[in-house]
Design an enzyme around this catalytic site. Structure first.
Site, PDB file in Angstrom:
ATOM      1  N   HIS A   1       7.891 -37.765  53.699  1.00 21.23           N
ATOM      2  CA  HIS A   1       7.534 -37.519  52.299  1.00 21.23           C
ATOM      3  C   HIS A   1       6.594 -38.644  51.867  1.00 21.23           C
ATOM      4  CE1 HIS A   1       7.601 -35.978  48.361  1.00 21.23           C
ATOM      5  NE2 HIS A   1       8.779 -36.393  47.932  1.00 21.23           N
TER       6      HIS A   1
ATOM      7  N   ASP B   1      -2.094 -37.994  51.534  1.00 22.67           N
ATOM      8  CA  ASP B   1      -1.687 -39.275  52.108  1.00 22.67           C
ATOM      9  C   ASP B   1      -2.870 -39.980  52.770  1.00 22.67           C
ATOM     10  OD1 ASP B   1       1.107 -39.116  51.461  1.00 22.67           O
ATOM     11  OD2 ASP B   1       1.315 -37.630  53.066  1.00 22.67           O
TER      12      ASP B   1
ATOM     13  N   HIS C   1      -0.619 -29.982  56.339  1.00 23.25           N
ATOM     14  CA  HIS C   1       0.288 -29.906  55.197  1.00 23.25           C
ATOM     15  C   HIS C   1       1.077 -28.615  55.297  1.00 23.25           C
ATOM     16  CE1 HIS C   1       1.828 -30.046  51.099  1.00 23.25           C
ATOM     17  NE2 HIS C   1       1.350 -31.275  50.988  1.00 23.25           N
TER      18      HIS C   1
END
Length: 402
Positions: free
Chosen positions: A258, A341, A296
């Site tokens: 996460h 990210d 993703h």
């Protein structure tokens, strides 16, 4: 001859047959909110929404990359949803919002705030002596533990923590957001915009930092029912304050699948920056290694949040090899696209920030969404209690011992 119209509702037998499940499993889906049903007249019979059943069947039959529980809605929410164009915050596209809005303005959209500004200058968190000691302690290499420690004392220190009015809950949310940011930065709480607090504390003298941090915070503010948000909703459904529930969110965020994925992406960005990018990418692909910051579970064709942040970084003068060339090479070699990210890691590299601060920025941003979902869950007055799909031995059958 015209085709017969598709029925809007199905009987229990028809619904179970459509899904190839038993009636007991059908009822479990209903109890989890996956299928809507309604009573038939005054009888005990119920009928089931055909569109819910067929949507559920379609998700179960989807490709391995998208099927499973992550694709199944488990509750109704007005806070946000996820589309191919990125998250939508109460009807407002996050990507467009990131062009101009602050995190505080975004929070008010997510909270559906229509009255007094919960971020007015006088609404500051209460900081006890014990909390002050935590806030002034030496900044750890990983900033989140201090925020968790400060929040663990915050509810008892704040006499308004359990205010149940809509305005009171939003005011509490604003105080919590300011407290989390202050604890992460190791400063006293401030009414200044959060993006400026972060930029000035971590990137002093960088004229480009404020706008880039602001955009990143807005893009990260919420992402529907991700793991940490679900954890916050579950926690607050037990009757916890927003202060305490956000501790659960911060802990869940730290996980490497996460928010904790940020440091992994940051290490990969460092690897790329310090070597030949094409060789580094080729080596990872040939060895079958994962490529942090790419792919993703929701965005099969690319994360729009990453796209818009990377474009802004290129415009601001970041190393194009990291923001444009490396993503293109990885996508060409693997079919995977950069996610938020990776974009965040490139931004932090641009300003020379230590690995781990990506997760801290993620945490400051996501407090806005956690508060929104916490408030929405409190308004329902219900306890989240999902049911498991039992796959153990049948009753009466014991395990062999030998």
């Amino acid at each position: 001859m015209k085709n017969a119209p598709t029925p809007a509702y199905l009987t229990a037998r028809e619904a179970a047959a459509e899904l190839s499940v038993t009636p007991a499993t059908l009822y479990a889906y209903v109890s989890r909110g996956l299928i809507r049903s309604e009573a038939v007249g005054d009888s005990r019979s119920r009928r089931y929404r055909a569109d819910d059943i067929r949507a559920l069947r379609a998700r179960r039959n989807a490709s391995p990359t998208t099927q499973g529980e992550a694709a199944m809605p488990v509750l109704d929410s007005s806070v946000s949803t996820i589309t191919e164009a990125g998250p939508i915050y109460r009807g407002v596209p996050a990507v467009a919002l990131s062009d101009t809005a602050t995190l505080e303005q975004t929070a008010q959209i997510l909270w559906d705030a229509r009255g007094a500004d919960p971020f007015e200058a006088g609404n500051m968190p209460v900081v006890s002596t014990e909390m002050q000691a935590i806030m002034q302690a030496a900044l750890p290499a990983k900033p989140l533990p201090r925020a968790i420690a400060a929040l663990s004392l915050a509810c008892d220190a704040d006499p308004r923590a359990h205010n149940r009015s809509p305005e009171g809950r939003m005011a509490a949310g604003a105080r919590v957001m300011r407290l989390v940011a202050a604890a992460i930065l190791g400063t006293d709480p401030s009414p200044r915009p959060l993006h400026l607090q972060l930029a000035d504390a971590w990137m002093p003298g960088e004229a480009r930092a404020g706008e880039l941090v602001r955009r990143a915070l807005v893009l990260l503010a919420d992402h529907e029912l991700n793991a940490s948000t679900w954890t916050v909703r579950s926690a607050v459904s037990t009757g916890l304050s927003l202060h305490d529930a956000l501790i659960a969110g911060l802990v869940a965020l730290k996980g490497p699948r996460h928010g904790g994925a940020g440091p992994l992406a940051a290490r990969f960005v460092t690897e790329l920056a310090e070597g030949d990018i094409a060789e580094r990418v080729a080596d990872r692909v040939e060895l079958g290694e994962t490529i942090p910051g790419f792919g993703h579970s929701v965005y099969a064709d690319g994360d729009p949040r990453a796209d818009v942040l990377l474009r802004a970084l290129v415009k601001a003068g970041v190393d194009r090899r990291l923001a444009a060339e490396a993503p293109a090479l990885v996508t060409e070699a693997t079919g995977l696209h950069p996610n938020i990210d990776y974009a965040l890691a490139v931004m932090m590299r641009m300003f020379g920030m230590p690995v781990g601060h990506e997760t801290a920025i993620f945490a400051v941003a996501r407090t806005a969404g956690w508060v929104a979902h916490g408030i929405e869950q409190l308004e329902t007055g219900t306890l989240i209690r999902p049911r498991a799909r039992y796959v153990g031995p049948e009753p009466g059958r014991s395990h062999s011992t030998g």
